[in-house]
Design an enzyme around this catalytic site. Sequence first.
Site, PDB file in Angstrom:
ATOM      1  N   GLY A  56       0.839  -1.195   0.000  1.00  0.00           N
ATOM      2  CA  GLY A  56       0.000   0.000   0.000  1.00  0.00           C
ATOM      3  C   GLY A  56       0.873   1.244   0.000  1.00  0.00           C
ATOM      4  O   GLY A  56       1.910   1.287   0.669  1.00  0.00           O
ATOM      5  N   GLY A  63      -0.468   4.642   0.265  1.00  0.00           N
ATOM      6  CA  GLY A  63      -1.145   5.863   0.680  1.00  0.00           C
ATOM      7  C   GLY A  63      -0.243   6.629   1.628  1.00  0.00           C
ATOM      8  O   GLY A  63       0.977   6.435   1.632  1.00  0.00           O
ATOM      9  N   ALA A 118       0.328   6.376   4.790  1.00  0.00           N
ATOM     10  CA  ALA A 118       1.106   5.530   5.692  1.00  0.00           C
ATOM     11  C   ALA A 118       2.185   4.769   4.916  1.00  0.00           C
ATOM     12  O   ALA A 118       3.359   4.778   5.295  1.00  0.00           O
ATOM     13  CB  ALA A 118       0.198   4.561   6.438  1.00  0.00           C
ATOM     14  N   GLY A 119       1.793   4.127   3.826  1.00  0.00           N
ATOM     15  CA  GLY A 119       2.731   3.289   3.082  1.00  0.00           C
ATOM     16  C   GLY A 119       3.806   4.093   2.380  1.00  0.00           C
ATOM     17  O   GLY A 119       4.998   3.744   2.431  1.00  0.00           O
ATOM     18  N   SER A 156     -16.572  17.766   2.239  1.00  0.00           N
ATOM     19  CA  SER A 156     -15.727  17.920   3.421  1.00  0.00           C
ATOM     20  C   SER A 156     -16.477  18.414   4.643  1.00  0.00           C
ATOM     21  O   SER A 156     -17.326  19.296   4.576  1.00  0.00           O
ATOM     22  CB  SER A 156     -14.606  18.907   3.129  1.00  0.00           C
ATOM     23  OG  SER A 156     -13.962  19.242   4.339  1.00  0.00           O
ATOM     24  N   ARG A 203     -18.529  13.530  14.186  1.00  0.00           N
ATOM     25  CA  ARG A 203     -19.198  12.921  13.034  1.00  0.00           C
ATOM     26  C   ARG A 203     -20.276  11.930  13.421  1.00  0.00           C
ATOM     27  O   ARG A 203     -21.353  11.909  12.823  1.00  0.00           O
ATOM     28  CB  ARG A 203     -18.149  12.204  12.184  1.00  0.00           C
ATOM     29  CG  ARG A 203     -17.216  13.170  11.542  1.00  0.00           C
ATOM     30  CD  ARG A 203     -16.092  12.493  10.818  1.00  0.00           C
ATOM     31  NE  ARG A 203     -15.337  13.504  10.077  1.00  0.00           N
ATOM     32  CZ  ARG A 203     -14.240  13.255   9.389  1.00  0.00           C
ATOM     33  NH1 ARG A 203     -13.751  12.041   9.354  1.00  0.00           N
ATOM     34  NH2 ARG A 203     -13.628  14.217   8.741  1.00  0.00           N
ATOM     35  N   HIS A 223     -17.404   5.984   5.600  1.00  0.00           N
ATOM     36  CA  HIS A 223     -16.289   6.825   5.208  1.00  0.00           C
ATOM     37  C   HIS A 223     -14.939   6.281   5.671  1.00  0.00           C
ATOM     38  O   HIS A 223     -13.949   6.396   4.968  1.00  0.00           O
ATOM     39  CB  HIS A 223     -16.521   8.205   5.821  1.00  0.00           C
ATOM     40  CG  HIS A 223     -15.407   9.161   5.611  1.00  0.00           C
ATOM     41  ND1 HIS A 223     -14.955   9.481   4.356  1.00  0.00           N
ATOM     42  CD2 HIS A 223     -14.646   9.873   6.474  1.00  0.00           C
ATOM     43  CE1 HIS A 223     -13.968  10.362   4.471  1.00  0.00           C
ATOM     44  NE2 HIS A 223     -13.745  10.603   5.741  1.00  0.00           N
ATOM     45  N   GLU A 279      -4.762   3.531   8.400  1.00  0.00           N
ATOM     46  CA  GLU A 279      -6.137   3.070   8.598  1.00  0.00           C
ATOM     47  C   GLU A 279      -6.205   1.550   8.734  1.00  0.00           C
ATOM     48  O   GLU A 279      -7.168   1.014   9.296  1.00  0.00           O
ATOM     49  CB  GLU A 279      -7.026   3.548   7.441  1.00  0.00           C
ATOM     50  CG  GLU A 279      -8.523   3.358   7.695  1.00  0.00           C
ATOM     51  CD  GLU A 279      -9.415   3.852   6.566  1.00  0.00           C
ATOM     52  OE1 GLU A 279      -8.912   4.527   5.647  1.00  0.00           O
ATOM     53  OE2 GLU A 279     -10.628   3.581   6.603  1.00  0.00           O
TER      54      GLU A 279
END
Lengths: 657, 253
Positions: free
Chosen positions: A39, A41, A43-44, A283, A329, A421, A445
């Site tokens: 991955g 993203g 993090a990756g 958003s 949220r 989400h 995540e």
Amino acid sequence: MLNAKIPAGPLDKKWTSYKSTCKLVNPANKRKLEIVVVGTGLAGASAAAALGELGYKVKAFCFQDSPRRAHSIAAQGGINAAKNYQNDGDSVYRLFYDTIKGGDYRAREGNVHRLAEVSGAIIDQCVAQGVPFAREYGGLLSNRSFGGTQVQRTFYAAGQTGQQLLLGAYSALERQVALGNVTMYNRHEMLDVVVVDGKARGIIARDLVSGKLERHFGHAVLLCSGGYGNVFYLSTNAMGSNVTAAWKAHKKGAFFGNPCFTQIHPTCIPVSGDHQSKLTLMSESLRNDGRIWVPKKQNDTRKASDIPEEERDYYLERRYPAFGNLVPRDVASRAAKERCDAGYGVGSSKQAVYLDYADAIKRYGKIEAGKKGLDHASEAEIIALGKEVVKEKYGNLFDMYEKITGENPYETPMRIYPAVHYTMGGLWVDYELMTNVPGLYALGEANFSDHGANRLGASALMQGLADGYFVIPYTLGNYLADDIHTKPLPEDHPAFVEAEKAVADRIQQLMSIKGTKTVESFHKRLGKIMWDKCGMARNAEGLKQAIAEIQQLKKEFWSDVKIPGEINELNPELDKANRVADFIELGELMCIDALNRNESCGGHFREESQTPEGEAQRDDANYMYVAAWEYKGDHQWELHKEVLDYEVVKPSQRSYK
Amino acid sequence: MEHYNMNLNLKVWRQKNAQTQGGFETYQVKNISSEMSFLEMIDVLNEELIAEGKDPIAFDHDCREGICGMCSLYIDGRPHGPWEQNTTCQLHMRAYKDGDTITIEPWRAGAFPVLKDLMVDRSAFDRIIQAGGFISVNTGNAVDANALPIEKDKADASFAAAACIGCGACVAACKNSSAMLFTSAKVTQLALLPQGAPERKSRALNMIAQMDKEGFGACTNTGACEAVCPKGISLTNIARLNQEYLGAALTVN
């Protein structure tokens, strides 16, 4: 038992003392150590870049055609950091406290405090990389506020913060590719973890262009593969976002933490029909200036503009005067569902509420008129000026709304409804981000660690980059220091051969079913079960039904799915079938976890557990733990509990009133 | 907004893989809602094709909200279809009416070989970034973010260039298959920031060299790239790149 390996000592010294005492790997040995990163993203990409910089030999994998496509790119609103640039009372402790409270006291204090501690360095690093954050006229960085907090600590780049941060991490990653420290494997999907003597030693990946399986050794494997919101079929995730890497790890022994904790985002564009393939987020920053309302009359069919002020119910401002439209949220989502279920919804589907900018446009218009010295500006002039301000702040979001719905949000209120989400749950990891399988890590995540039962806005980007840039470079060394004598396993090692055969057999089995129903049709059915019974509100009876339905669906999938094409070619339907098969199994576990957790907390609302006013009712006496599930075979899991100790924060019933 | 349904004729490029010749196939799709996105319309067609035992149409897509840059498609002679500043995934069917014929092709450029049907290989873009589309700063080296004030105008202009999503529409629209708009956007973003200054010259030279090596064509200032760019990346970036390149070429050995 589960040991989170939280360092001893006072909360605000734990990370410092860990960093000062963890084991190190010398540069000559780093060159010999290979790391697999799945991955790319936030993090990756940040992990691969940071580890490449340190001198490790990194192999990074993504299923997209380029690491720059990862879905972190779609995050809009911003990234939190405890910089206190606004002098409004922010601090590391407050960011820590807000995150723990926002997570409804289901996150670990040690991890969350570390997250808050490194948050400032993330902003510094991104600015140094050339990430063009929004700035004030004095040249310094601008901040905005976000749901669930009372300070302005969110850094942003218009409504494209995720894009800019990801492109920053991507450029750092590509720099390491150019330097030869990272090898990038695009259009590759991880289909299994290879475990030797109890330690993760590599992966089996499929080249999605040729369909061929490949064996990749690693002294450690980092899963940075994102969340599993697409188990609901419709979500704000990208079409390709999937649970497969995490799920394979789970089936190889890694525990899955709090799978039922999913975040339903309150401000998304409502579903328009059966053809819908995904949902689009607007958003949360829009709640800073927009006001949310429904008509006071049930089944009101008038146009929004025909409903006078006194007949509108600004239900968030009414129910939560202290936070108003900026409640977290989960609270905002449930309140919208409550109004719609009670018959006050708007639009043709009645599954929507209004997000109205009329007041904000007038307010900004008056300020602008004042700045320009226009004392006698007409109403129309004020509105025109106000629209300009709103356009600068939110223009790209308003344009996106208009493209999708064909309605102009500057003129009529937007219609919004909650949508899946983010998933707070994920692979269980300890303080070092290692799963219970040695050498197997989960970042961003994909892990369960920092957001408890509900994530605050602008905190996902923070966590992804914290894990990749500032946590794993230390914690991984602490593990690998003991592994410097391990030679890379040859590709013909029996563990690789066996793992590849299992993957090949499963693909063969899928292709040989030759049934009558498409992969997509199964995914849709799974999504409907999950949304109806494991969505915004859950109850024991519904969850039991869902478990039975999912088990039935799994049987049907494995006997009647129809996958066109061949194995050894570019075959997106086969890729999807691999993923949906895993989503079906995950769905069952999510329902089991939701059924086990007979309390309401954060995004998990059990109808049996609510206050007389209909607010979520936590049960700290019985459920103040992380539910970590161990895979025991088809439809079988064993629950392990990691009890959460709150040494610093006193858990209280969350109140945003 | 009034919603309606439509029947459409689609002419779609089909190609089994990079080694085989491709060609157009014609399909009819019925009862397409004006509320659908363009890609959802193709989803509908693909579900029908699978049901009929045929191979579905392969196309790249991921976020479906106009930001990841993975979707492509050359629709009726225009990358990303008829709408201004838009990606294919954000194109909605209310752009069409009953009875329309739509021609769908992959990006056409030597540096973007077709992998299958409508999917192309855009890894050349990654290699252009590898050549210099970054600031060489290792993790942990950074000073406090506010230690370096940046004029708002420059920061905003840098952001405008950084909004590029790397989709490749600029290349597909260009008669020379030039990647100048893509390359110039990254060069401009970093040239406008003080952090980008130390590597400014080598960046411009190396990224252009890589662009040429990948087989992208030269720029003849036609402006087709800007016209189709979903993010409104301006042609002035190319002027800046030329300036950067010239300045660098004259002062670097």
